[in-house]
Each structure stands twice: as C-alpha cells, then as structure tokens.
Design a protein around this motif. Structure first.
Motif, short mmCIF file in Angstrom:
data_model
loop_
_atom_site.label_atom_id
_atom_site.label_comp_id
_atom_site.label_asym_id
_atom_site.label_seq_id
_atom_site.Cartn_x
_atom_site.Cartn_y
_atom_site.Cartn_z
N GLU A 102 0.85 -1.19 0.00
CA GLU A 102 0.00 0.00 0.00
C GLU A 102 0.89 1.23 0.00
O GLU A 102 1.75 1.38 0.86
CB GLU A 102 -0.88 -0.02 1.26
CG GLU A 102 -1.91 1.09 1.27
CD GLU A 102 -2.16 1.63 2.66
OE1 GLU A 102 -2.91 0.99 3.43
OE2 GLU A 102 -1.63 2.71 2.98
N SER A 125 -1.42 6.84 -1.38
CA SER A 125 -2.53 7.11 -0.46
C SER A 125 -2.78 8.57 -0.11
O SER A 125 -2.77 8.94 1.08
CB SER A 125 -2.32 6.30 0.84
OG SER A 125 -2.09 4.95 0.53
N PRO A 126 -2.98 9.42 -1.11
CA PRO A 126 -3.27 10.82 -0.80
C PRO A 126 -4.69 11.00 -0.28
O PRO A 126 -5.50 10.06 -0.33
CB PRO A 126 -3.12 11.51 -2.15
CG PRO A 126 -3.47 10.46 -3.15
CD PRO A 126 -2.99 9.15 -2.56
N ASN A 127 -4.97 12.18 0.22
CA ASN A 127 -6.31 12.49 0.72
C ASN A 127 -7.05 13.31 -0.32
O ASN A 127 -6.53 14.32 -0.80
CB ASN A 127 -6.22 13.29 2.01
CG ASN A 127 -5.43 12.54 3.06
OD1 ASN A 127 -5.60 11.34 3.23
ND2 ASN A 127 -4.55 13.25 3.76
N HIS A 175 3.52 12.20 0.41
CA HIS A 175 2.83 11.31 -0.52
C HIS A 175 3.71 10.99 -1.72
O HIS A 175 3.71 9.88 -2.23
CB HIS A 175 1.52 11.96 -1.01
CG HIS A 175 0.52 12.19 0.08
ND1 HIS A 175 0.02 13.43 0.38
CD2 HIS A 175 -0.05 11.33 0.96
CE1 HIS A 175 -0.84 13.32 1.39
NE2 HIS A 175 -0.90 12.07 1.77
N TYR A 215 -4.52 3.61 -0.91
CA TYR A 215 -5.56 3.70 0.12
C TYR A 215 -5.90 5.18 0.30
O TYR A 215 -5.24 5.90 1.05
CB TYR A 215 -5.01 3.09 1.41
CG TYR A 215 -5.93 3.08 2.61
CD1 TYR A 215 -7.10 2.32 2.63
CD2 TYR A 215 -5.59 3.79 3.76
CE1 TYR A 215 -7.90 2.28 3.76
CE2 TYR A 215 -6.39 3.77 4.89
CZ TYR A 215 -7.55 3.00 4.88
OH TYR A 215 -8.34 2.97 6.01
N GLY A 241 -7.48 8.72 1.20
CA GLY A 241 -8.15 9.39 2.31
C GLY A 241 -9.44 9.97 1.74
O GLY A 241 -9.49 11.12 1.30
N GLU A 282 -10.46 4.80 2.67
CA GLU A 282 -11.01 4.68 4.02
C GLU A 282 -12.52 4.45 3.96
O GLU A 282 -13.09 3.79 4.81
CB GLU A 282 -10.68 5.94 4.82
CG GLU A 282 -9.18 6.08 5.08
CD GLU A 282 -8.82 7.32 5.88
OE1 GLU A 282 -9.58 7.67 6.81
OE2 GLU A 282 -7.80 7.95 5.55
N TYR A 296 -9.73 7.35 11.67
CA TYR A 296 -8.59 6.84 10.90
C TYR A 296 -8.04 5.52 11.45
O TYR A 296 -7.90 4.54 10.71
CB TYR A 296 -7.53 7.94 10.94
CG TYR A 296 -6.30 7.74 10.09
CD1 TYR A 296 -6.40 7.33 8.76
CD2 TYR A 296 -5.02 7.99 10.61
CE1 TYR A 296 -5.26 7.17 7.98
CE2 TYR A 296 -3.89 7.84 9.84
CZ TYR A 296 -4.00 7.42 8.54
OH TYR A 296 -2.88 7.27 7.78
N ASP A 342 -8.16 1.69 9.79
CA ASP A 342 -6.97 0.90 9.46
C ASP A 342 -7.06 -0.50 10.04
O ASP A 342 -6.64 -1.47 9.40
CB ASP A 342 -5.69 1.61 9.96
CG ASP A 342 -4.99 2.35 8.82
OD1 ASP A 342 -5.08 1.89 7.66
OD2 ASP A 342 -4.34 3.38 9.07
N TYR A 395 3.06 -1.37 4.34
CA TYR A 395 2.50 -0.03 4.30
C TYR A 395 3.66 0.95 4.14
O TYR A 395 4.56 0.97 4.96
CB TYR A 395 1.80 0.30 5.63
CG TYR A 395 0.54 -0.49 5.92
CD1 TYR A 395 0.60 -1.75 6.49
CD2 TYR A 395 -0.72 0.06 5.64
CE1 TYR A 395 -0.55 -2.46 6.77
CE2 TYR A 395 -1.88 -0.65 5.93
CZ TYR A 395 -1.80 -1.90 6.48
OH TYR A 395 -2.94 -2.61 6.77
N ILE A 403 4.46 4.42 4.57
CA ILE A 403 3.90 5.63 5.19
C ILE A 403 5.03 6.40 5.90
O ILE A 403 5.89 5.80 6.54
CB ILE A 403 2.81 5.27 6.24
CG1 ILE A 403 1.79 4.29 5.66
CG2 ILE A 403 2.12 6.53 6.75
CD1 ILE A 403 0.73 3.84 6.66
N GLN A 423 3.96 9.23 10.85
CA GLN A 423 2.86 8.41 11.35
C GLN A 423 3.35 7.14 12.04
O GLN A 423 2.60 6.17 12.17
CB GLN A 423 1.89 8.07 10.21
CG GLN A 423 1.24 9.31 9.63
CD GLN A 423 0.07 8.99 8.72
OE1 GLN A 423 -0.59 7.96 8.86
NE2 GLN A 423 -0.21 9.87 7.78
N HIS A 463 1.03 6.12 14.91
CA HIS A 463 -0.24 5.59 14.40
C HIS A 463 -0.07 4.14 13.92
O HIS A 463 -0.85 3.26 14.27
CB HIS A 463 -0.76 6.46 13.25
CG HIS A 463 -1.86 5.84 12.46
ND1 HIS A 463 -3.16 5.80 12.91
CD2 HIS A 463 -1.85 5.17 11.27
CE1 HIS A 463 -3.91 5.15 12.02
NE2 HIS A 463 -3.14 4.77 11.02
#
Ligand code: ARG
Length: 605
Positions: free
Chosen positions: A134, A137-139, A148, A174, A176, A273, A324, A328, A346, A348, A352, A355
């Motif tokens: 993964e 994964s931008p929002n 990103h 993934y 956002g 998400e 969030y 996940d 992942y 990332i 994070q 997280h």
C-alpha cells in the motif's frame, strides 16, 4: 549455458540465475577443504564482496576456528590452485582476497545476461507468495504533499522489486476519501462548487473549496456543526448525502490515475477509508471490548496501549463515527479475508510511526496470526519542496516544475537542444527521473550516500530528512537522474552508430579474450555480475538507494571505459563485436536497474 565445471550445491544459491553464486561456491570449496572441519555452507556464508579492487574476501576470524589467523591463511594458500574460477589469492592480515579468473568472469557474466534476457536479475524466492503493498494514499480534497510523493516513489520501487523476486504483488492506493472533512466539503460545495470546474480538475477544485470553507469555519461555528451532521448522514449510508461524494471521488481518482501514469506508477486497487465496512469496524471494537482493552471516556471509546508504551488512542468518537485508526484496523482484517496475503507492506512517512505502531499492536492483541506479517516501510520527510511560484500542493505541480526546470537546463546548450526530437517528452521524463533519483538516493535511514546533495536536519529518529534542490537534481553532472539517463542514451547510441555489428552473432561466436586485457571492461563485467545480488539486497532492506548506487557505479564504469574500449572505427571486427556485446549487456542491465526504480530509460535525448 555455463562452460564452467559444475559446483556442489549450496542451499539458497542458484548459479543458473546468479553466476556469482558459482564463483563464490568455488571459493568456499577451497576454504572449507583447507580448513576442515569447516563445512562448505559455513565457508560460503563467509565469502563477501571485497573492497577496493578485490573481487571477493573471506574474513577468517568469523569462522572461529582454533589456531592463529596466519596459520589458517597459510593452509588455504598452500592448497590453492588457480583454475577457471579463481586466478589468485592474497593474504592480508585477517583476510583472504580472491581474484576471479578474468576470462571466465567476463564470458560467464555476459553469457548469463544473454541467456536470461529480461529475466536477468530476477529470482524465484517469492514464488507462490502474495504481498499487498500500500503506497501513495493521498487524501481527496487535501494537498498532495511531498510525503505522498515519497511514498509513491518508494512504493512503486518496492512493487517492482517484489515482482522481480517472484512475488505476486498487489499494489494498493488507500485514499483518504472518508472522514469529517467530507462533511465540510459538502457544505463548501453548496456555497462554492461548480460542476464545470469539478469536471475540469476535480483535485484542484475540491482543494480550493476545502480551503475556502475552512476559512469560513474559523469565524462561523455553524459550518462545523453542519459538516458533522452531514458526515453523520454519510456514515449512515444516506444515499442523498453520498451522491456528490461519489462523483468527487471518481473524478479525483481519474485525474490521479493519469498523473501516476506519467510517473510510470500503477495501482491494481484503488481502496479508500470509505471502503472499510461498518461491520468490520464494529467487529473489531467488539472484539477489543471482550478482551478488556477498551476504556470508555465521556462516550468515546479508547484503546489503552500504555502497557505497550503506545499511549491511549481513540477508536470511536463520541458521536459514534469511526476514525482513521479504526478504519486501518478494520481495513487490514478485510484485506486479509479477501486476499490471504503472505505479507502486507504499508509505505507511510515516519510522521505516522505512532499511528502505525498502534494499529499493528492492536491487530496483534486481537491475536490475528497474520499481524506478524505486516511491515511498515517508513521514511523521512522531504523538506522545502516548493516550486518557484510557491508551496507544492498538487502532484501535477511537481511534474510541471521538474519538466520546466529541466527544459530550461536543456535550452542552455542550444546545439544539443536542437537535436532533441521531442523536447517536451524528453524534459518531462528527465525531470521526473531527477526527482525520483534524488528521492531514492537518500537512504531511508542513516546518512545518505551523497551528502553534498542534501541538507540533513537533525531528527531524533535518525530518519533521513532532506531538502529538494531543483537545480542540482536536474543537471547532467554529478550523480543525478539526468546523468543516469544520459549514460543509458549513450549506450543506446552505440548500436545506432554501428549498425554493421548488429545483430550480434551468438555468444559462442564472439571471442571475448580481447576484452580481458582491459581493466575497464573487467570492471563493467564485474558490476554486471553483481546485479542479481543487488536485487536480493534491495528485497531484504527495502532500500532503493542500493539500486541507485549500483546504477551510478555502472554508469561511471562505462564512462571510464569510453576512451579505451572503443567500438566505432575499430577495424578488428572480432574486437569490435566483443566490445559491442559488453556495451549491449551493460545497456540492458542499466535499463533493468532503472526500471526497478520505476524510471523509463530513454533511447535518445
Ligand atoms: N491518507 C493518509 C495521509 O495522507 C495516509 C494513509 C496511509 N495509509 C494507512 N493505511 N494509514 O496521511
């Protein structure tokens, strides 16, 4: 086919895909036979690449054998006999340096590259295994920031490496695409939205709306209340609240797909998400409650991870909406159910880390056996990536800026510029290569390889942060992306300039003995022989910088060879052919290493 004598098998080696395995086994055989009771396998594990000019080195103390190092070395040297594999051995303090037989090295390496073609460098270690990677994964409706971008570049690289090592790879983005901000955008869309703008550039239009409505929310508390209400309706599956959202998502994905395409990055799945079902979230929370891991706090549900030094984390808000972290947790379980992966990675940013550590820990506490197969590939953040017009918020700004800076660079050399067939395409490709190489040359951890290119900031995690430098990364000098493309283009041009030599006859018809007297040719062949190992290391470390280093070393070796290993004008056809073969092989392997980095090698520029 190899014309070397066969070597005994050693687990984990495969001379048919990595000829250096055969050379190493032959070294190990000598060492183990001279140093009984050392086994072949033990000796093999001690055969490493040598430093500076040495092919392979064995550090004797690592075997923990009785007797002095000098005596052990003497035993090996006394028994040593040169053969088709190894030409000589040298004793130096605790080390034994082995020099390969140059003719075998060159012939066998080029033969293997020829035999395996585009499969050279690949291996089958991952056959039958499945990995989900993964990344990016931008929002939606928020900016595409440099974090990103780094995830995109590193993730694409990992996907390529796993494929090269025989894994079945599922690339997942993934998005956002869920959360209270969509309530805000809904409120904002009513005020500022335009269907036309949306269709023209959904990413930009939604971002603009998001910025505006956030401003309004600063002075008008009603906005947030409305937004929360709206998001609640979305969570409840209210079709009228979901209709617009669906279109925003779809149009944004379409736009992103086109941009990823320009970056040579592709996804098998666009997840998000929003796609994590309420059911899996509820199941997760219920299971955590049963395990006594949940605290109630003023209506919100918290998971207590203090025992694991990971603090407390909210898993469900007061108003019952998910967040969030919970998504996940539920999302990972859903992916396992659906894909039964052997590994899930992942990619990332290190911002994070907490997280990710929390949600990995929760999955472990929930006793999912696959929780141990989750991997977080993190990285430091790129600082100061702005265009000359200001801060970067969109991916296409990065592409545009790289293209235009590169275009200006190219125009500085008027004559060369005029010869470029398609300056638009070329400058975009060179610009993107520059961005990618600068990004991947920096190790994710520890000091980067090219300290002069980066400003390193102090970071407690010792994760590498670095600063983008457009001008530096886009010159043809130094270890930059354009330099790498230039090296490839130059190799491609030899074929064009010497058509009389192509196609080359079959390997058995080419006499490579003339190459053996050139240290430059030897150096190139040696580097080419290391490639399958370089790929394996990248799989183990998840570090693109090893491939980048390889590509630069190969390019440097080629550029050192130009003056002495000449093809054009060489009247001795045997010599010219052998050289051509060497360069053609170098071109194929350089191109393969670039593709692994998701770079499209250029044929001309
Ligand atoms: N969309 C998130 C962000 O931009 C990154 C998602 C990372 N992946 C994940 N499974 N949490 O911050």
């Amino acid at each position: 086919m190899s014309s070397l004598p066969s070597v005994p098998p050693v687990p984990g080696t495969d001379p048919s895909s990595c000829i250096f395995d055969a050379f190493r086994i032959s070294i190990a055989k000598r060492v183990s036979e001279a140093l009984e009771p050392l086994t072949l396998e033990q000796a093999y594990a001690g055969v490493d690449y040598g430093k500076k000019g040495e092919d392979f080195t064995v550090a004797l103390p690592r075997f923990r054998l009785p007797g002095k190092v000098d005596e052990l070395a003497k035993k090996v040297i006394e028994k040593f006999q040169a053969d088709d594999f190894v030409a000589s051995v040298k004793h130096d303090k605790a080390f034994l340096h082995f020099q390969l037989n140059t003719q075998s090295l060159i012939r066998e390496t080029l033969n293997q590259i020829h035999t395996l073609g585009s499969q050279y460098g690949t291996n089958t270690s991952g056959n039958g295994k499945k990995v989900i990677i993964e990344y990016s994964s931008p929002n939606i409706a928020k900016s595409f920031h440099v974090g990103h971008l780094r995830s995109t570049i590193i993730g694409a690289f990992l996907a390529n490496v796993y494929k090269t090592c025989g894994w079945e790879v599922i690339s997942a983005n993934y998005l956002g695409d869920w959360g209270t901000q969509f309530g805000l955008i809904a409120v904002g869309f009513e005020k500022y939205g335009s269907q036309e703008e949306l269709e023209k550039d959904a990413i930009k239009h939604l971002f603009d709306i998001y910025v505006k409505i956030n401003k309004d929310a600063e002075t008008d508390p009603e906005v947030k209340v409305e937004a929360a209400k709206f998001f609640r309706r979305m969570e409840d599956g209210d079709e009228s609240a979901l209709k617009n959202w669906r279109e925003w998502r779809e149009l944004s994905v379409k736009k992103y797909e086109a941009e990823y395409d320009r970056l040579n990055v592709h996804f098998d799945l666009y997840l998000g998400e929003s796609m994590v079902s309420q059911k899996s979230i509820d199941t997760a929370i219920k299971r955590l409650e049963e395990m006594g891991l949940i605290d109630d706090h003023e209506g919100a549900k918290l998971i207590n991870l203090e025992k694991h030094k990971l603090g407390k984390a909210v898993v469900r808000k007061k108003d019952g909406t998910s967040i969030y972290l919970t998504r996940d947790i539920g999302g990972a379980a859903e992916r396992y159910e659906k894909y039964k992966f052997d590994k899930m990675i992942y990619v990332i940013s290190s911002q994070q880390d907490l997280h990710v550590a929390q949600f990995f820990k929760v999955l472990e506490l929930m006793e999912y056996p696959w929780a141990k197969d989750l991997v977080h590939v993190n990285y430091g953040l790129v600082q100061g990536m702005s265009t000359r017009k200001g801060t970067v918020v969109f991916l296409n700004q990065i592409i545009k800026e790289a293209t235009s800076v590169m275009h200006e660079q190219m125009q500085k050399n008027e004559e060369k510029y005029k010869a470029v067939e398609d300056p638009e395409m070329t400058s975009e490709e060179l610009g993107i290569t520059g961005v990618k190489i600068q990004d991947m040359a920096a190790k994710r951890y520890r000091l980067p390889l090219y300290p002069c290119l980066f400003v390193i900031s102090d970071c407690p995690l010792r994760i590498n942060n670095y600063t983008f430098n457009w001008d530096r990364m886009l010159t043809f000098e130094g270890d930059t992306g354009p330099y790498l493309q230039y090296a490839h283009v130059r190799l491609a041009s030899i074929g064009r300039k010497n058509p009389h030599l192509l196609p080359l006859p079959s390997p058995s018809q080419i006499d490579i003995t003339t190459l053996t007297t050139s240290p430059h040719a030897r150096e190139i062949a040696f580097l080419l022989g290391t490639y399958p190992d370089v790929v394996k290391t990248a799989l183990k470390t998840h570090e693109p910088s090893g491939i980048v280093t390889f590509a630069f070393r190969l390019s440097h070796a080629i550029s050192s060879a130009w003056e002495t290993v000449v093809v054009k004008g060489e009247e001795d056809i045997e010599k010219a052919r052998a050289r051509m073969w060497l360069y053609e092989s170098a071109k194929d392997v350089l191109a393969a290493s670039m593709r692994l980095l998701s770079i499209r090698p250029l044929e001309r520029m």
